[in-house]
Design a protein around this motif. Structure first.
Motif, short mmCIF file in Angstrom:
data_model
loop_
_atom_site.label_atom_id
_atom_site.label_comp_id
_atom_site.label_asym_id
_atom_site.label_seq_id
_atom_site.Cartn_x
_atom_site.Cartn_y
_atom_site.Cartn_z
N HIS A 22 48.55 39.34 34.84
CA HIS A 22 48.85 38.47 34.42
C HIS A 22 50.95 38.84 33.02
CE1 HIS A 22 46.81 34.38 35.24
NE2 HIS A 22 46.35 35.86 35.25
N HIS B 3 42.67 42.47 37.15
CA HIS B 3 43.68 41.49 37.13
C HIS B 3 44.85 41.13 36.08
CE1 HIS B 3 44.79 37.67 38.20
NE2 HIS B 3 44.24 36.69 37.12
N HIS C 123 38.06 35.50 39.85
CA HIS C 123 38.75 35.29 38.97
C HIS C 123 38.29 34.86 37.72
CE1 HIS C 123 43.32 33.23 38.72
NE2 HIS C 123 43.05 34.29 38.27
N HIS D 32 38.47 36.55 33.32
CA HIS D 32 39.57 35.88 32.56
C HIS D 32 38.91 36.04 31.43
CE1 HIS D 32 43.86 35.36 33.78
NE2 HIS D 32 42.51 35.09 34.92
N HIS E 102 48.53 28.17 35.33
CA HIS E 102 47.62 29.38 35.17
C HIS E 102 48.39 30.64 34.59
CE1 HIS E 102 44.17 31.95 35.52
NE2 HIS E 102 44.91 32.92 36.11
#
Ligand SMILES: [Zn+2]
Ligand SMILES: [Zn+2]
Length: 237
Positions: free
Chosen positions: A186, A182, A155, A159, A95
């Motif tokens: 990343h 989130h 989650h 994305h 991920h």
């Protein structure tokens, strides 16, 4: 079977017996959640003076647990270790190297494991006697599962460039994890905003330097270095 695109690592397709177990887990967890909601109304679990306190605490606990599990998988152990490595740790390594691959995982693959883990909590909530303490524990377990069951779905939505309209509304109003909240997770070095259920705990945990403090403590006690396995995995691609 391994799915990969453009030279980047991809997720393992969930097929056969594993997929069957995940489907059964989803059906069982969904049924148990409905039974818990019916029980909450018939037993008046939401009518006590302490009910709002229990609901908020259990909701926050679910988000905190999502962060602790995510942090543990991102930070420690090796994706080559037996059993848990391939099944539990590798998806986290993939991920970070290839976040878009997550959008190719279907509903069963995305949510089956979390459903399985919640079945004991939802089952326990139904058999606890309706004493005052029992009612509080039942309400806490039901709320914990209600928030944690969709963790991986939330989650995945974070994305999506264009999530469903109602999901976008929930994200904008910070009811669930938003794309921007989130997104900071990343960005290297991947150490911020681990909580992925509602994301409500992220700001508080960052303010008290929670995860870096835990990492220093674990390193001091065990000699392990955080994210060493992730570095090895990332260098392969
Ligand atoms: Zn992560
Ligand atoms: Zn992510």
């Amino acid at each position: 079977m391994k799915e990969a695109t453009a030279g980047l690592p991809g997720h393992d397709a969930v097929v056969g017996l594993t997929r069957a177990i995940e489907v059964v887990s989803l059906l069982a967890a969904g049924s148990l959640l409905l039974a818990n909601i019916a029980h909450a109304f018939t037993a008046g679990l939401l009518l006590h003076w302490w009910s709002p306190l229990v609901v908020v605490t259990a909701g926050l606990a679910a988000d905190l647990v999502s962060g602790l599990v995510h942090w543990t998988a991102d930070t420690w152990f090796s994706e080559t270790m037996p059993v848990l490595g391939r099944r539990f740790l590798r998806p986290f390594r993939v991920h970070h190297v290839n976040p878009d691959d997550f959008l190719k995982r279907d509903f069963v693959d995305c949510n089956g494991d979390v459903a399985m883990l919640n079945i004991p909590f939802l089952s326990l909530a139904l058999v606890i006697p309706d004493t005052t303490i029992g009612a509080a524990v039942s309400l806490a377990l039901m709320t914990f599962s209600l928030v944690s069951l969709p963790t991986n779905q939330v989650h995945q939505w974070s994305h999506m460039p264009s999530p469903p309209a109602f999901v976008g509304w929930l994200q904008r109003h910070r009811v669930i994890l938003s794309s921007d909240a989130h997104g900071s997770h990343h960005r290297a070095p991947y150490v911020a905003n681990y909580c992925i259920a509602t994301g409500w705990c992220n700001r508080w945990l960052t303010a008290i330097d929670f995860f870096p403090t835990c990492e220093r403590l674990v390193s001091r006690l065990t000699g392990l270095q955080p994210r060493s396995d992730e570095q090895i995995f990332a260098e392969r691609w």
